[in-house]
Design a protein around this motif. Sequence first.
Motif, short mmCIF file in Angstrom:
data_model
loop_
_atom_site.label_atom_id
_atom_site.label_comp_id
_atom_site.label_asym_id
_atom_site.label_seq_id
_atom_site.Cartn_x
_atom_site.Cartn_y
_atom_site.Cartn_z
N THR A 241 0.84 -1.20 0.00
CA THR A 241 0.00 0.00 0.00
C THR A 241 0.88 1.24 0.00
O THR A 241 1.91 1.29 0.66
N ILE A 242 0.44 2.26 -0.76
CA ILE A 242 1.05 3.59 -0.69
C ILE A 242 0.04 4.51 -0.02
O ILE A 242 -1.02 4.81 -0.57
N LYS A 363 6.40 -3.84 1.72
CA LYS A 363 6.25 -2.79 0.70
C LYS A 363 5.14 -1.82 1.11
O LYS A 363 4.22 -1.51 0.33
N ARG A 365 4.31 1.93 2.18
CA ARG A 365 4.94 3.22 1.99
C ARG A 365 3.95 4.36 2.21
O ARG A 365 2.73 4.16 2.20
N VAL A 366 4.50 5.56 2.37
CA VAL A 366 3.70 6.78 2.44
C VAL A 366 4.30 7.79 1.48
O VAL A 366 5.52 7.90 1.35
N LYS A 367 3.45 8.52 0.79
CA LYS A 367 3.92 9.52 -0.17
C LYS A 367 4.24 10.81 0.58
O LYS A 367 3.35 11.42 1.18
N LYS A 370 7.36 14.20 -3.36
CA LYS A 370 7.36 13.41 -4.59
C LYS A 370 7.82 11.97 -4.37
O LYS A 370 7.82 11.17 -5.30
N ASP A 371 8.22 11.67 -3.14
CA ASP A 371 8.81 10.36 -2.87
C ASP A 371 7.84 9.45 -2.13
O ASP A 371 7.03 9.89 -1.31
N ASN A 372 7.96 8.15 -2.43
CA ASN A 372 7.26 7.12 -1.67
C ASN A 372 8.25 6.55 -0.65
O ASN A 372 9.23 5.90 -1.02
#
Length: 422
Positions: A241-242, A363, A365-367, A370-372
Amino acid sequence: MHDIRAIRADPDAFDRAMARRGQPAQSNDLLEVDDVRRRNIGEAQSQQEHANQQAKLIGQMRKAGEDTALLEAQSRSFKDTQVALEHSAKVAEGRLTSLMSLLPNILDAEVPEGRDESDNVVLYTHGEPARFNFVAREHFEIGEALGLMDFAGAAKIAGSRFVVLKGVLARLERALGQWMLDLHTGEHGYTEHVVPLLVNDATMYGTGQLPKFAEDLFATTDGRYLIPTAEVPLTNLVRDTILGPADLPIRATALTPSFRSEAGSAGRDTRGMLRQHQFTKVELVSIVAPDASDAEHERMTACAERVLTELGLTWRRVFLCAGDTGFSAARTYDLEVWLPGQQAWREISSCSNCRDFQARRMKARVKIGKDNVLVHTLNGSGVAVGRALIAVLETHQDADGGVAVPPALRPYMGGLERIARG
């Protein structure tokens, strides 16, 4: 899971970090496999470029009416080699992942040095150990004398390391769990979840139970596992998940049975409820941005400490040393409760900051901009219900074999103030 780029940048630092865990130097083996992987990827890309160049030339020659058979054969050779190299790269990547999946998290610099629990550091103590004018009983002596704790019946139907609770003791265990849930959801900001008790191997891998600790798990015949703690399903809810910045922090709790084989614990705590194959626990899980995990660790631990204080128990916070810190944790506080019957401190909660170790496996992540970015995950017992029951029985026992019910639990016990012999 570790970041191979960080190992590549400073292999000596990685080996020193593993040495704190009692692990031998690993960087040479890891980087050797990583070098094979990278070399194969680079060569595969080169073959792809050659094939692309050949394709352009073939197209030009066909337009000119020239014979392209030789070039087409060369192009097929480039592609065949590319496929073989990509396969070799995947094999090397699998080998690298397999090797790293068995290595524990890197400890925070502040974690005390030490080999085992004897080197843990007591940070502070709340309250004074209870003193009685009679010989304090252990919890199983109290429970059996009340006729409400049945180990023999449990052994008959399930084997050792199980118990049957009856009557008011069964209600007391239920009251403890429900009260903890209400406290954590109503005052501490956690969201209650009901989660599967059976999970797949990808879920166990995500939080670090697999592959290293397979022998500690109960597996079904269809490839699932009984959860050893609700940390496993709660944390894996963010797998693959992002998240957005507004999604964090996530604070989740669940009251579930937990199942552990207790492999390697033969002969330890064979009497009573301290070490069982099945027990109930209120789990706390937090998913936060990297810069928030230190504060969240303190917050989570304080939430668990509140439980012990409200129950009128004597407890202490312990900073686990390097040799006693769990596989996935970068740092851990244990909360230990004083058991008058045992005349000993026993662990009742562990609160751990895993940093991005589990998130890399999952995997998750958090946005940020501009980066994950990999999230940080934390987990803690809020607290183990069975051990809380033990502590309540031993701390609040009286000379007549009865037990005072802590005021916080009385609304959940129909107003009952004391458990007495029938």
